[in-house]
Scaffold this active site. Sequence first.
Site, PDB file in Angstrom:
ATOM      1  N   LYS A 170      49.065  82.459  36.697  1.00  0.00           N
ATOM      2  CA  LYS A 170      49.298  81.519  35.603  1.00  0.00           C
ATOM      3  C   LYS A 170      50.723  81.706  35.106  1.00  0.00           C
ATOM      4  O   LYS A 170      51.106  82.789  34.669  1.00  0.00           O
ATOM      5  CB  LYS A 170      48.294  81.786  34.483  1.00  0.00           C
ATOM      6  CG  LYS A 170      48.504  80.897  33.278  1.00  0.00           C
ATOM      7  CD  LYS A 170      47.414  81.089  32.251  1.00  0.00           C
ATOM      8  CE  LYS A 170      47.695  80.269  31.019  1.00  0.00           C
ATOM      9  NZ  LYS A 170      46.697  80.490  29.971  1.00  0.00           N
ATOM     10  N   LYS A 214      48.020  77.912  38.346  1.00  0.00           N
ATOM     11  CA  LYS A 214      48.191  77.013  37.206  1.00  0.00           C
ATOM     12  C   LYS A 214      49.616  77.079  36.706  1.00  0.00           C
ATOM     13  O   LYS A 214      50.121  78.188  36.553  1.00  0.00           O
ATOM     14  CB  LYS A 214      47.224  77.476  36.114  1.00  0.00           C
ATOM     15  CG  LYS A 214      47.342  76.755  34.828  1.00  0.00           C
ATOM     16  CD  LYS A 214      46.385  77.363  33.839  1.00  0.00           C
ATOM     17  CE  LYS A 214      46.654  76.717  32.511  1.00  0.00           C
ATOM     18  NZ  LYS A 214      45.980  77.382  31.445  1.00  0.00           N
TER      19      LYS A 214
HETATM   20  C1  PBG Z   1      44.898  79.580  27.017  1.00  0.00           C
HETATM   21  C2  PBG Z   1      45.081  78.460  27.953  1.00  0.00           C
HETATM   22  C3  PBG Z   1      46.146  77.561  28.037  1.00  0.00           C
HETATM   23  C4  PBG Z   1      45.770  76.601  28.987  1.00  0.00           C
HETATM   24  C5  PBG Z   1      44.532  76.974  29.469  1.00  0.00           C
HETATM   25  N1  PBG Z   1      44.136  78.133  28.834  1.00  0.00           N
HETATM   26  C6  PBG Z   1      47.391  77.443  27.271  1.00  0.00           C
HETATM   27  C7  PBG Z   1      48.351  78.550  27.233  1.00  0.00           C
HETATM   28  O1  PBG Z   1      48.290  79.505  28.002  1.00  0.00           O
HETATM   29  O2  PBG Z   1      49.200  78.462  26.349  1.00  0.00           O
HETATM   30  C8  PBG Z   1      46.589  75.404  29.374  1.00  0.00           C
HETATM   31  C9  PBG Z   1      45.811  74.250  29.914  1.00  0.00           C
HETATM   32  C10 PBG Z   1      46.523  72.961  29.906  1.00  0.00           C
HETATM   33  O3  PBG Z   1      47.723  72.849  29.584  1.00  0.00           O
HETATM   34  O4  PBG Z   1      45.860  71.975  30.241  1.00  0.00           O
HETATM   35  N2  PBG Z   1      45.425  80.791  27.368  1.00  0.00           N
END
Ligand code: PBG
Length: 322
Positions: A194, A247
């Site tokens: 991520k 992601k």
């Molecule tokens: C929480 C999380 C996030 C997303 C999924 N889980 C945001 C972040 O890490 O700030 C993003 C999902 C999206 O943008 O659709 N940790």
Amino acid sequence: MELVFRPRRLRRHATLRKMVRETVLRREDFIYPMFVAPGQGVRQPVDAMPGVCRLSVDQLLKEAREIRDLGLSAVLLFGLPLTKDDTGSEAASPKGTVQRAVRRLKKEVPELLVITDVCLCAYTSHGHCGLIHQGEVDNDASLEALAQVALSHAEAGADMVAPSDMMDGRVGAIRETLDERGFEMVPIMSYAVKYASSFYGPFREAAESAPAFGDRRAYQMDPANAREALREAALDVEEGADILMVKPAMPYLDIITQLAGEFDLPLAAYQVSGEYSMIKAAAQLGWLDETAVMLESLTAIKRAGADLILTYFAKQAAALLK
Ligand code: PBG
């Protein structure tokens, strides 16, 4: 001129093109992310994500039936708390919004697979994904808190948990806690790779989870790194992840392809909020053909190597593929 091979020969008829198509989208490929809000009768549109609403449990159930009827297999739940505090304590509450939603969903729409996002950012007053100690996110102290969140989801009946916090060791910590408490059959879909991405902007509006200070670069990955992605994924495999995730998706197709070649676990990719919003916005301006671009983007993500795609387009795409 004598051309021995003419690639156009196989492109002349729609039927033939379909026969030699290498990548085909199926409704089963998609996981639909949803936002669960406290209260009753809540249906609150997210401005930057047309078509996406924050839903209270009663509304969520209505939509879940629609989702099942569209032939979708799974949803991913994000919760919004009633109150936020320093430690995000509501995240692990059996009475929390996600836990209540899971219980109702598994009772009333049991065919639908329910995956829960495990993180603290929407629940903490500071908006970070772990616990803060001396101004920093404390990795090891956060593991126990995250494991308790995952456990509370499993106890509510979640079919799968998906940790998105990016703490080191969290997959192992969650696996151990689930196993100790008799949930050894609940799989973990790990947000293994991520990135600290600016494409999460609209999501943070939806989940009210923007960090109150600093940013997430001390725990999410640097967008410039590819080799590190393999190491991150390898660690999660060792710790017991069942499904790996990359992601965001489209800006990181190279990473999806590398992981697909390197690991034999199912691979998911998350087409995040910003990817969705860009397509929606351009379509609203009349600058892009929404349906065509949506299908092309999803096909590209699958072609790159993703087996599963988390996407806010899941309902729209499923309706077309019916
Ligand atoms: C929480 C999380 C996030 C997303 C999924 N889980 C945001 C972040 O890490 O700030 C993003 C999902 C999206 O943008 O659709 N940790």
